[in-house]
Write a protein that holds these residues in place. Structure first.
Motif, mmCIF file in Angstrom:
data_model
loop_
_atom_site.group_PDB
_atom_site.id
_atom_site.type_symbol
_atom_site.label_atom_id
_atom_site.label_comp_id
_atom_site.label_asym_id
_atom_site.label_seq_id
_atom_site.Cartn_x
_atom_site.Cartn_y
_atom_site.Cartn_z
ATOM 1 N N ILE A 19 -37.488 58.800 148.003
ATOM 2 C CA ILE A 19 -37.639 57.844 149.100
ATOM 3 C C ILE A 19 -38.935 57.056 148.988
ATOM 4 C CG2 ILE A 19 -37.694 57.599 151.626
ATOM 5 C CD1 ILE A 19 -36.178 60.236 151.825
ATOM 6 N N ALA A 20 -39.926 57.580 148.249
ATOM 7 C CA ALA A 20 -41.247 56.928 148.167
ATOM 8 C C ALA A 20 -41.186 55.444 147.797
ATOM 9 C CB ALA A 20 -42.136 57.689 147.191
ATOM 10 N N PRO A 21 -40.337 55.002 146.858
ATOM 11 C CA PRO A 21 -40.317 53.567 146.538
ATOM 12 C C PRO A 21 -39.856 52.682 147.699
ATOM 13 C CG PRO A 21 -39.312 54.854 144.766
ATOM 14 C CD PRO A 21 -39.506 55.778 145.926
ATOM 15 N N HIS A 22 -39.266 53.287 148.732
ATOM 16 C CA HIS A 22 -38.751 52.527 149.878
ATOM 17 C C HIS A 22 -39.647 52.677 151.105
ATOM 18 C CE1 HIS A 22 -35.106 52.238 147.422
ATOM 19 N NE2 HIS A 22 -35.164 53.556 147.283
ATOM 20 N N TYR A 23 -40.906 53.015 150.892
ATOM 21 C CA TYR A 23 -41.809 53.385 151.981
ATOM 22 C C TYR A 23 -41.869 52.331 153.086
ATOM 23 C CZ TYR A 23 -45.858 55.716 154.095
ATOM 24 O OH TYR A 23 -46.697 56.373 154.950
ATOM 25 N N TYR A 24 -41.948 51.060 152.721
ATOM 26 C CA TYR A 24 -42.100 49.995 153.717
ATOM 27 C C TYR A 24 -40.797 49.219 153.966
ATOM 28 C CZ TYR A 24 -47.112 50.774 153.228
ATOM 29 O OH TYR A 24 -48.364 51.345 153.215
ATOM 30 N N GLU A 25 -39.697 49.675 153.368
ATOM 31 C CA GLU A 25 -38.441 48.936 153.498
ATOM 32 C C GLU A 25 -37.686 49.358 154.752
ATOM 33 O OE1 GLU A 25 -36.137 49.444 149.978
ATOM 34 O OE2 GLU A 25 -37.744 48.752 148.646
ATOM 35 N N PRO A 26 -37.138 48.388 155.520
ATOM 36 C CA PRO A 26 -36.322 48.738 156.689
ATOM 37 C C PRO A 26 -35.121 49.593 156.286
ATOM 38 C CG PRO A 26 -36.886 46.405 156.705
ATOM 39 C CD PRO A 26 -37.297 46.935 155.360
ATOM 40 N N LEU A 27 -34.813 50.553 157.125
ATOM 41 C CA LEU A 27 -33.696 51.454 156.848
ATOM 42 C C LEU A 27 -32.391 50.839 157.324
ATOM 43 C CD1 LEU A 27 -32.489 54.242 156.079
ATOM 44 C CD2 LEU A 27 -32.953 54.956 158.437
ATOM 45 N N GLU A 28 -31.453 50.681 156.423
ATOM 46 C CA GLU A 28 -30.083 50.326 156.778
ATOM 47 C C GLU A 28 -29.185 51.510 156.431
ATOM 48 O OE1 GLU A 28 -28.927 47.768 158.398
ATOM 49 O OE2 GLU A 28 -30.886 46.774 158.568
ATOM 50 N N ALA A 29 -29.102 51.823 155.146
ATOM 51 C CA ALA A 29 -28.356 52.990 154.682
ATOM 52 C C ALA A 29 -29.008 53.482 153.398
ATOM 53 C CB ALA A 29 -26.891 52.647 154.449
ATOM 54 N N LEU A 30 -29.190 54.771 153.292
ATOM 55 C CA LEU A 30 -29.845 55.349 152.121
ATOM 56 C C LEU A 30 -29.223 56.711 151.848
ATOM 57 C CD1 LEU A 30 -32.163 55.092 150.022
ATOM 58 C CD2 LEU A 30 -33.630 56.277 151.665
ATOM 59 N N ALA A 31 -28.717 56.892 150.637
ATOM 60 C CA ALA A 31 -28.143 58.173 150.221
ATOM 61 C C ALA A 31 -28.975 58.737 149.087
ATOM 62 C CB ALA A 31 -26.695 58.002 149.788
ATOM 63 N N CYS A 32 -29.326 60.018 149.176
ATOM 64 C CA CYS A 32 -30.116 60.686 148.140
ATOM 65 C C CYS A 32 -29.462 62.022 147.815
ATOM 66 C CB CYS A 32 -31.550 60.932 148.613
ATOM 67 S SG CYS A 32 -32.486 59.443 148.985
ATOM 68 N N ASN A 33 -29.216 62.253 146.532
ATOM 69 C CA ASN A 33 -28.707 63.533 146.069
ATOM 70 C C ASN A 33 -29.803 64.244 145.299
ATOM 71 O OD1 ASN A 33 -26.201 62.898 147.133
ATOM 72 N ND2 ASN A 33 -25.389 62.163 145.186
ATOM 73 N N ALA A 34 -30.178 65.420 145.738
ATOM 74 C CA ALA A 34 -31.258 66.177 145.108
ATOM 75 C C ALA A 34 -30.676 67.378 144.376
ATOM 76 C CB ALA A 34 -32.265 66.635 146.160
ATOM 77 N N ASN A 35 -30.814 67.409 143.056
ATOM 78 C CA ASN A 35 -30.386 68.569 142.287
ATOM 79 C C ASN A 35 -31.407 69.683 142.463
ATOM 80 O OD1 ASN A 35 -28.212 67.145 141.389
ATOM 81 N ND2 ASN A 35 -29.004 66.781 139.333
ATOM 82 N N ALA A 36 -31.012 70.725 143.182
ATOM 83 C CA ALA A 36 -31.902 71.862 143.391
ATOM 84 C C ALA A 36 -31.649 72.889 142.285
ATOM 85 C CB ALA A 36 -31.690 72.435 144.785
#
Length: 274
Positions: A171-188
């Motif tokens: 998410i860090a690269p989107h720090y100042y970007e307005p949130l519309e929709a964001l999906a993140c998949n984290a391989n644990a």
């Protein structure tokens, strides 16, 4: 692990090409037993972020939490070092470069949503915002509240911690970007932790407090503290509201899926322990 989350939280708000002062030490104020020190000659934020995620994956995979030194390379040159060790703050003295998430500024109080007597809590709610040594993502970032509903399906503590560090990195690269929709998949370690975040479409944009990526980072960095508080490691539904009005501004879900191929072995990392 909490010191690593604190370091990732602090680095998320910085320009990835920014040079870091060396050494820079991070300590979580509520878990001050361990410090994370980033060193280099000099190093930049993006290298520190990547090595922190690699380091915590290695420690979680090996299930060994001890004084450790991780060395990161760019091509053939060493560019960043990450050191985990017992902190000076815990023993009564604080290094001059230690970042402690601003001990003078308490976070919002936590309300645990109880079920029947003797049963596990069904949720938790709390105010959240940036620590004072992080740049505020937006003018409204101090006015947010989270309501979390726990679901029945569990996520192991190790998988959740690794997923949280991955999310902070993603998410860090989107720090100042307005949130519309964001999906993140984290391989644990043994699962994929899937998160989806959306702006609440029922609130007109003209009337809505702006949610940006940095607000999600502040929320995600706060999650392990709240999960440890009640020892609840589960799938979640999350509502982000404006404190003053109670209006829901955004929603998120945290779900777990099997990891194709099963268990992940330790990364190939230059590490020394003592």
């Amino acid at each position: 692990m909490m010191a690593c989350v604190r370091a990732m939280h602090a680095l998320a708000g910085l320009d990835p090409a920014r040079l870091l002062r060396s050494p820079t030490t991070f300590i979580h104020p509520r878990y001050p037993q361990v410090s994370v020190t980033i060193d280099g000659t000099p190093t930049v934020v993006r290298w520190a972020r990547f090595l922190l995620v690699s380091a915590i994956r290695d420690m979680l995979t090996r299930n060994r939490f001890e004084k450790s030194r991780f060395l990161g390379y760019w091509e053939v040159d060493p560019v960043v070092t990450v050191i985990f060790e017992r902190s000076n703050l815990h023993s009564g003295t604080q290094g001059k470069d230690a970042s402690t998430d601003n001990l003078q500024r308490p976070q919002g109080g936590t309300t645990v949503v109880a079920n029947a007597a003797g049963s596990a809590p069904s949720g938790v709610s709390f105010d959240f915002g940036p620590p004072s040594d992080n740049p505020a993502p937006s003018s409204n970032s101090d006015e947010l509240h989270a309501d979390i509903q726990y679901l029945p399906k569990t996520i192991s503590q190790h998988n959740m911690f690794l997923a949280i560090t991955w999310l902070l990195l993603a998410i860090a690269p989107h720090y100042y970007e307005p949130l519309e929709a964001l999906a993140c998949n984290a391989n644990a370690l043994t699962v994929v932790v899937k998160t989806i975040w959306n702006r609440a479409t029922s609130v007109p944009v003209s009337e809505q407090t702006t949610l940006v990526g940095g607000d999600l980072i502040n929320l995600v960095a706060r999650l392990p503290e709240e999960l440890l508080r009640v020892d609840m490691w589960r799938e979640m539904n999350i509502a982000i509201t404006e404190k003053a009005s109670g209006v829901v501004l955004g929603r998120g879900v945290v779900r777990v899926r099997p990891l194709p191929g099963g268990f992940v072995s330790p990364l190939s990392t230059n590490v020394s322990t003592s």
